[in-house]
Design a protein around this motif. Structure first.
Motif, PDB file in Angstrom:
ATOM      1  N   PHE A 125       9.399  10.661  -6.573  1.00 56.64           N
ATOM      2  CA  PHE A 125       8.509   9.600  -6.091  1.00 56.64           C
ATOM      3  C   PHE A 125       8.903   8.234  -6.680  1.00 56.64           C
ATOM      4  O   PHE A 125       8.900   7.227  -5.977  1.00 56.64           O
ATOM      5  CB  PHE A 125       7.047   9.915  -6.395  1.00 56.64           C
ATOM      6  N   TYR A 126       9.238   8.179  -7.972  1.00 58.18           N
ATOM      7  CA  TYR A 126       9.683   6.903  -8.556  1.00 58.18           C
ATOM      8  C   TYR A 126      10.965   6.427  -7.884  1.00 58.18           C
ATOM      9  O   TYR A 126      11.115   5.234  -7.607  1.00 58.18           O
ATOM     10  CB  TYR A 126       9.891   7.022 -10.071  1.00 58.18           C
ATOM     11  N   ASP A 127      11.880   7.368  -7.616  1.00 55.00           N
ATOM     12  CA  ASP A 127      13.118   7.011  -6.894  1.00 55.00           C
ATOM     13  C   ASP A 127      12.781   6.364  -5.553  1.00 55.00           C
ATOM     14  O   ASP A 127      13.375   5.355  -5.171  1.00 55.00           O
ATOM     15  CB  ASP A 127      13.982   8.246  -6.636  1.00 55.00           C
ATOM     16  N   MET A 141       3.525   5.567  -5.909  1.00 53.78           N
ATOM     17  CA  MET A 141       3.398   5.480  -7.360  1.00 53.78           C
ATOM     18  C   MET A 141       2.255   6.353  -7.871  1.00 53.78           C
ATOM     19  O   MET A 141       2.386   7.009  -8.909  1.00 53.78           O
ATOM     20  CB  MET A 141       3.196   4.027  -7.791  1.00 53.78           C
ATOM     21  N   GLN A 142       1.134   6.364  -7.166  1.00 54.60           N
ATOM     22  CA  GLN A 142       0.016   7.190  -7.607  1.00 54.60           C
ATOM     23  C   GLN A 142       0.386   8.667  -7.554  1.00 54.60           C
ATOM     24  O   GLN A 142       0.044   9.432  -8.451  1.00 54.60           O
ATOM     25  CB  GLN A 142      -1.236   6.920  -6.761  1.00 54.60           C
ATOM     26  N   PRO A 181       0.816  -1.217   0.000  1.00 59.99           N
ATOM     27  CA  PRO A 181       0.000   0.000   0.000  1.00 59.99           C
ATOM     28  C   PRO A 181       0.854   1.273   0.000  1.00 59.99           C
ATOM     29  O   PRO A 181       0.491   2.269  -0.630  1.00 59.99           O
ATOM     30  CB  PRO A 181      -0.829  -0.106   1.287  1.00 59.99           C
ATOM     31  N   THR A 182       1.983   1.221   0.669  1.00 61.83           N
ATOM     32  CA  THR A 182       2.861   2.392   0.726  1.00 61.83           C
ATOM     33  C   THR A 182       3.419   2.706  -0.657  1.00 61.83           C
ATOM     34  O   THR A 182       3.367   3.844  -1.122  1.00 61.83           O
ATOM     35  CB  THR A 182       4.018   2.156   1.718  1.00 61.83           C
ATOM     36  N   ASP A 205       0.464  11.142 -10.753  1.00 60.65           N
ATOM     37  CA  ASP A 205      -0.248  12.423 -10.703  1.00 60.65           C
ATOM     38  C   ASP A 205       0.687  13.586 -11.026  1.00 60.65           C
ATOM     39  O   ASP A 205       0.326  14.503 -11.783  1.00 60.65           O
ATOM     40  CB  ASP A 205      -0.890  12.637  -9.323  1.00 60.65           C
ATOM     41  N   ALA A 206       1.890  13.559 -10.472  1.00 60.40           N
ATOM     42  CA  ALA A 206       2.868  14.618 -10.744  1.00 60.40           C
ATOM     43  C   ALA A 206       3.266  14.603 -12.220  1.00 60.40           C
ATOM     44  O   ALA A 206       3.387  15.661 -12.856  1.00 60.40           O
ATOM     45  CB  ALA A 206       4.093  14.453  -9.850  1.00 60.40           C
ATOM     46  N   GLN A 207       3.444  13.426 -12.759  1.00 65.38           N
ATOM     47  CA  GLN A 207       3.839  13.308 -14.161  1.00 65.38           C
ATOM     48  C   GLN A 207       2.741  13.839 -15.081  1.00 65.38           C
ATOM     49  O   GLN A 207       3.032  14.517 -16.067  1.00 65.38           O
ATOM     50  CB  GLN A 207       4.158  11.852 -14.481  1.00 65.38           C
ATOM     51  N   ILE A 208       1.500  13.554 -14.758  1.00 68.20           N
ATOM     52  CA  ILE A 208       0.369  14.000 -15.579  1.00 68.20           C
ATOM     53  C   ILE A 208       0.323  15.524 -15.674  1.00 68.20           C
ATOM     54  O   ILE A 208       0.036  16.072 -16.735  1.00 68.20           O
ATOM     55  CB  ILE A 208      -0.958  13.439 -15.037  1.00 68.20           C
ATOM     56  N   VAL A 209       0.635  16.203 -14.583  1.00 70.66           N
ATOM     57  CA  VAL A 209       0.591  17.681 -14.594  1.00 70.66           C
ATOM     58  C   VAL A 209       1.920  18.291 -15.030  1.00 70.66           C
ATOM     59  O   VAL A 209       2.088  19.506 -14.994  1.00 70.66           O
ATOM     60  CB  VAL A 209       0.138  18.261 -13.234  1.00 70.66           C
TER      61      VAL A 209
END
Length: 192
Positions: free
Chosen positions: A94-96, A76-77, A70-71, A81-85
């Motif tokens: 976040f991926y790191d 990842m979500q 879950p963490t 979200d950051a990538q989309i904007v």
């Protein structure tokens, strides 16, 4: 008297230890990656139409987003979200973090590779794509990413092979079909 102070602090120390243990359990719990089933890939490969293949592919993408933690899923979500904007720096952070927590999670490697590809940072993209494919050899998105990178570097033969690997898994993958058609003409000496 000092014994009384130590005894009084003991519950607070235990509480702090318990909180840290709980946090560690949340981070490392469920590290096994669920991933898509063999049946999903069989349905993708054998889909009778592009529409049905795309539906199965979306299910596979959704399954890849389920890390088993879950963490990591939350991280990842936030990255997506950051990538989309268009906040690629935050997405990469976040991926790191997802990779640091779950280094065997192919989708985090693949998504970060996409950011590196966007920046034309090919050495980093290649490292991440190789890791994603080592962890999930059926990752058609990583194969397509490898094709994109090889084509951008002028390595048409290698790009064609990568796109064909993607198509062996996902025969109706539009991007790979178009690239395969274009590059096979070059490979056969017909030019563009």
């Amino acid at each position: 008297m000092q014994l009384g102070v130590a005894a009084a602090r003991f519950p607070a120390i235990l509480n702090l230890m318990f909180k840290r243990l709980l946090l560690a359990a949340l981070i490392f719990a469920g590290q096994a990656v669920a991933g898509p089933s063999d049946d999903m890939f069989e349905k993708l490969h054998n889909a009778p139409s592009e529409s049905e293949a795309n539906d199965v592919a979306q299910d596979i993408w959704a399954s890849w987003m389920d890390s088993g933690s879950p963490t990591v899923d939350m991280i990842m979500q936030r990255a997506v979200d950051a990538q989309i904007v268009g906040d690629y720096e935050t997405a990469r952070a976040f991926y790191d973090r997802a990779i640091l927590i779950a280094p065997d999670y192919a989708e985090a490697w693949s998504r970060r590779a996409g950011l590196f590809l966007n920046d034309e940072n090919f050495p980093e993209a290649l490292r991440d794509l190789n890791e994603a494919l080592r962890l999930e050899p059926r990752h058609f998105g990583a194969w397509a990413g490898l094709g994109i990178m090889m084509e951008a570097m002028g390595a048409e033969k290698e790009a064609l092979e990568a796109y064909r690997q993607a198509l062996a898994i996902y025969p109706f993958m539009t991007q790979a079909m178009q690239a395969e058609k274009r590059l096979s003409k070059v490979a056969e000496g017909q030019g563009l």
